[in-house]
Design an enzyme around this catalytic site. Structure first.
Site, short mmCIF file in Angstrom:
data_model
loop_
_atom_site.label_atom_id
_atom_site.label_comp_id
_atom_site.label_asym_id
_atom_site.label_seq_id
_atom_site.Cartn_x
_atom_site.Cartn_y
_atom_site.Cartn_z
N LYS A 483 0.84 -1.19 0.00
CA LYS A 483 0.00 0.00 0.00
C LYS A 483 0.88 1.25 0.00
O LYS A 483 2.09 1.18 0.19
CB LYS A 483 -0.92 0.01 1.22
CG LYS A 483 -0.18 0.02 2.57
CD LYS A 483 -1.15 -0.04 3.73
CE LYS A 483 -0.42 -0.03 5.07
NZ LYS A 483 -1.35 -0.04 6.21
N ARG A 581 -9.43 1.04 15.81
CA ARG A 581 -9.41 1.80 14.57
C ARG A 581 -10.53 1.28 13.66
O ARG A 581 -11.52 1.95 13.43
CB ARG A 581 -8.03 1.68 13.91
CG ARG A 581 -7.81 2.60 12.73
CD ARG A 581 -6.38 2.55 12.25
NE ARG A 581 -5.97 1.23 11.78
CZ ARG A 581 -4.77 0.95 11.28
NH1 ARG A 581 -3.86 1.91 11.22
NH2 ARG A 581 -4.49 -0.26 10.87
N TYR A 709 15.59 31.19 3.91
CA TYR A 709 14.48 31.97 4.44
C TYR A 709 14.65 32.24 5.93
O TYR A 709 15.11 31.38 6.68
CB TYR A 709 13.16 31.24 4.21
CG TYR A 709 12.69 31.25 2.78
CD1 TYR A 709 12.39 32.44 2.12
CD2 TYR A 709 12.54 30.05 2.09
CE1 TYR A 709 11.94 32.44 0.81
CE2 TYR A 709 12.09 30.03 0.77
CZ TYR A 709 11.80 31.23 0.14
OH TYR A 709 11.37 31.23 -1.16
N MET A 758 10.94 24.78 -0.44
CA MET A 758 10.00 23.90 -1.11
C MET A 758 10.70 22.95 -2.07
O MET A 758 10.40 21.75 -2.11
CB MET A 758 8.95 24.72 -1.88
CG MET A 758 7.92 23.85 -2.59
SD MET A 758 6.70 24.81 -3.52
CE MET A 758 5.75 25.54 -2.19
#
Length: 814
Positions: A483, A581, A709, A758
């Protein structure tokens, strides 16, 4: 090769299952997948700690193989084939190879060391091939199995052998020495690889030197430690960059993209130029130069040929191509043995029905051109290649031997015609000698993406699967979870590999994941762990099996099952034992049973639950309670419905920590990808994924200048900064930035400085030898995803599954 079984029996010390085994053998195999297996194949059923090839014998018999070397004869097939029974099939393979090697009398170069073996072998092949018909180890076939297979490929037209030998512990080299029996020895760099298999470095050196017990000369970097372990009768030919007493003294002058080596040998002084500046390449080159000197090459020939050395690609790589094509890139070598390996690899990549082979002239086969290309034609037919594109002046003359062939005299001619060749929805094997520059063809065919790639080692996947299978009881089934895009690694390619290994089930989270696998040709049973009710019809269409976890979901599926008039459609019942769950609570189970009584549209294929904390030793009692509750509730369902389904509760950590709870099946997840909660177990697993990028730009900044940044990094000293084109959009957490994490550049740690952007991150490469374009390891063996997860306080699953789909996946075999 053409040897009778009658002659092989005494060589390997076998007992035949019939009075006199009959037949002629011209092919030896250990791979049940190979399309080259046939009635003249002798198949060695190898047995390891995590695998047993005897399970494939029945399938091989149906494919026409009728001669086997075995430890035992499987039940009910004693009279179906020739069985040569031995105590140890691996030793039998080695004994056969040693016997076969003894049939030939020509110089053989044997290479061992910790690093550089394959590169030295490939470079020597390049340097010596104009003058010799060389047989060499294909790729990095240097193991206890790979060496015998390499030697068995010798034929009567070869006149020089080059074989590498790799070991991981004591007692192994003695077998490889008998198989290779080298006349010339080369000892490459002794490093830290496989240190765990030896008590200390001296034990490792002594074991490696066993390869050279009968050589006429040993070529090596002059080293007092190594020489202390050499037997006096072994003659050496040494080189050094610091010891003038070596036979060849080397002075190095490095420039931006090449090095000049000034050599002094006896009364001879000359210089060579190589297109490398790193120490490892210089060391590998010197081993080659000394070999040429020993073989009486003159300085002009050495200078000319060494200047043309090239980087060696040692892997078969699977890449995404243009127009929905899949590429298998083997564009740096073209010999008959490696072609056979590449075609077998192609056979395992059945994503497309249409398959194309782009093939250059083949060199050093030891066969006449007529016989060589006839054999190549047979290989191509057996592998069902739909189209063959021949490139080269020799192969062009034999294009009529290939169905649907197109021929070009040169790579340049192919490139001119490229737009007219129509590549789409096919798997393309690109196999060419380096001089044909097939990397230009790969560049044309490859899907254009940025330079960041996630490399997936398929050999490591196989190793990890077999490791966990070795922990299971003989009849315990295995479901493997693929998965979330195969835990970030790529689901189809891994699913295809798992199909070969005959796992019992694949597990996916959602129906669309299973549908994609079906469309790609995966036929294994697939269980959908979290099916959405809106996808039930699609699941039935693609024969996917839902996990049922609630009364509401069960009724919804039964309604569709009735509409479609299904009979005994497989479903899987999930019990909640404490994960809280998904799953049926104990109090709801009687209602579940009452609904299912008398129902014929579905059949309970399995009952399962999920361990919440099997990886935490302090929660052992809780886990044991879960197992006890599962036993109670599943037994109640089985008794009330009079069924005997598969039961499973163990995940990866459950396999290792709760072996008594294996039931009928286990579910292997993150362990397949080389991750375990146990540090000792991690040492036994192999790293599967390596995330790589390159340096885009390098700059020097002064004290007080900032990076990134928000100016989170301020230089305290003059700092060299490299920018790497990967960021949080690619899955690299910002929490790993600004001094917390690091990348690896030229085997050195480079701290990440400033905020991760990013699409980029910046690292401190002060003091590290690197340039723009230098490769960068984001994670792999170092740093591992486990280390990164600890550093940012998360779990390895999140690191792996966060890697963006825009990052190119490249699958390879060592």
């Amino acid at each position: 090769m053409s040897i009778s079984l009658k002659n092989i029996i005494p060589v390997i010390g076998a007992k035949a299952n019939i009075e006199l085994a009959t037949g002629i053998i011209d092919n030896v195999s250990i791979d049940s997948r190979s399309q080259q297996n046939n009635g003249r194949t002798l198949f060695f059923a190898l047995v390891g700690p995590n695998h047993d090839a005897h399970v494939y014998i029945n399938d091989l018999i149906t494919k026409g193989v009728n001669s086997f070397v075995v430890n035992y004869i499987p039940d009910s097939i004693n009279d179906k084939a020739n069985f040569l029974v031995v105590e140890n099939t691996l030793q039998a393979l080695q004994n056969f190879a040693a016997y076969y090697r003894s049939l030939f009398n020509f110089p053989v170069i044997g290479i061992t060391g910790s690093n550089g073996k394959t590169i030295v072998k490939e470079w020597l092949n390049f340097l010596l091939s104009p003058d010799y018909n060389i047989i060499r180890s294909p790729k990095s076939y240097n193991s206890q199995v790979g060496v015998p297979l390499s030697v068995i490929a010798i034929n009567e037209n070869h006149n020089l052998g080059i074989f590498e030998a790799g070991i991981s512990t004591t007692g192994e080299m003695v077998y490889l020495q008998k198989v290779i029996n080298p006349t010339i020895g080369i000892l490459t760099n002794i490093g830290t690889a496989h240190d765990e298999g030896f008590v200390d470095i001296s034990q490792k050196i002594k074991e490696k030197l066993r390869l050279f017990s009968d050589v006429e000369i040993l070529i090596m970097n002059k080293n007092k430690t190594v020489q202390a372990f050499l037997k006096p009768e072994i003659k050496t030919f040494t080189w050094s960059t610091h010891d003038r007493n070596a036979d060849v003294f080397c002075q190095i002058k490095s420039f931006e993209n090449h090095s000049n080596l000034n050599l002094t040998y006896k009364k001879l002084c000359f210089s060579i130029s190589i297109p490398f500046i790193d120490d490892a390449s210089i060391e590998n080159c010197m081993h080659c130069v000394l070999t040429m000197l020993y073989m009486h090459y003159n300085e002009e020939t050495i200078q000319s040929r060494v200047s043309e050395l090239f980087p060696v690609e040692m892997r078969l790589k699977v890449k995404n191509g243009i127009n929905n094509c899949t590429l298998i890139d083997d564009s740096y070598s073209s010999d008959f043995q490696s072609l056979k390996i590449a075609l077998d690899f192609l056979e395992n990549q059945k994503q497309h029905k249409k398959r194309t082979l782009i093939l250059s002239d083949i060199f050093q086969s030891g066969l006449s051109d007529e016989e060589l290309y006839s054999r190549v034609s047979q290989l191509i037919i057996s592998h069902k290649i739909k189209r063959v594109i021949c490139i080269g002046e020799t192969i062009v003359r034999y294009k009529s031997k290939f169905l649907n062939s197109i021929a070009f005299a040169s790579t340049k001619d192919f490139i001119k015609a490229f737009d007219s060749l129509e590549f789409n929805n096919e798997t393309i094997l690109i196999k060419g000698s380096r001089q044909f520059e097939f990397e230009n063809i790969v560049s044309l065919l490859e899907e254009k993406t940025h330079e960041t790639v996630l490399e997936i080692n398929l050999n490591a996947i196989s190793h990890n699967l077999n490791y966990f299978k070795s922990k299971l009881k003989p009849k315990t089934k295995v479901m493997v979870m693929v998965k979330a895009f195969g835990y970030g690694s790529g689901s189809f390619e891994i699913a295809k590999l798992l199909s070969h290994h005959k796992v019992d089930y694949l597990g996916v989270a959602f129906a669309d994941e299973g549908i994609e696998l079906r469309k790609a040709g995966i036929e294994l049973p697939i269980m959908v762990m979290n099916p959405e009710m809106t996808s039930f019809s699609s699941m039935i269409q693609y024969n996917l099996e839902p996990e049922i976890y609630s009364i509401r979901e069960l009724k919804a599926f039964l309604k569709i099952a009735d509409q479609k008039e299904l009979v005994n459609y497989p479903i899987h019942i999930k019990i909640n034992t404490g994960m809280n769950r998904l799953g049926f609570d104990t109090l709801v189970i009687p209602e579940l049973v009452s609904i299912l009584k008398g129902i014929t549209s579905v059949k309970i294929k399995s009952i399962l639950s999920h361990l919440a904390s099997s990886d935490v030793s302090s929660h052992k009692e809780f886990t044991l309670t879960q197992i006890s509750d599962f036993e109670r509730d599943s037994s109640f369902i089985m008794k009330e419905l009079k069924i005997n389904p598969i039961r499973h509760i163990c995940n990866t950590s459950g396999i290792s920590n709760f072996p008594d709870a294996q039931y009928d099946m286990v579910r292997l997840g993150i362990g397949l990808y080389g991750v375990s909660n146990d540090e000792d177990e991690m040492l036994l697993l192999e790293n599967v994924g390596t995330l790589k990028s390159v340096i885009s730009q390098i700059r020097d900044i002064n004290e007080g200048q900032s990076v990134g940044y928000s100016r989170r990094f301020i230089a305290e000293n003059k700092t060299r900064v490299a920018t790497v084109p990967i960021g949080y959009a690619d899955g690299i957490s910002r929490a790993w930035g600004n001094g917390v994490g690091y990348v690896v550049v030229n085997n050195q740690k480079a701290p990440i400085i400033g905020s991760i952007c990013m699409d980029m991150l910046m690292v401190d490469v002060t003091g590290i030898n690197c340039t723009e374009g230098t490769s960068v390891v984001i994670f792999g063996k170092d740093p591992s995803v486990v280390e990164i997860a600890k550093g940012i306080k998360t779990i390895p699953y999140e690191i792996l599954t966060s890697i963006s789909g825009r990052v190119k996946r490249v699958f390879y075999r060592e």
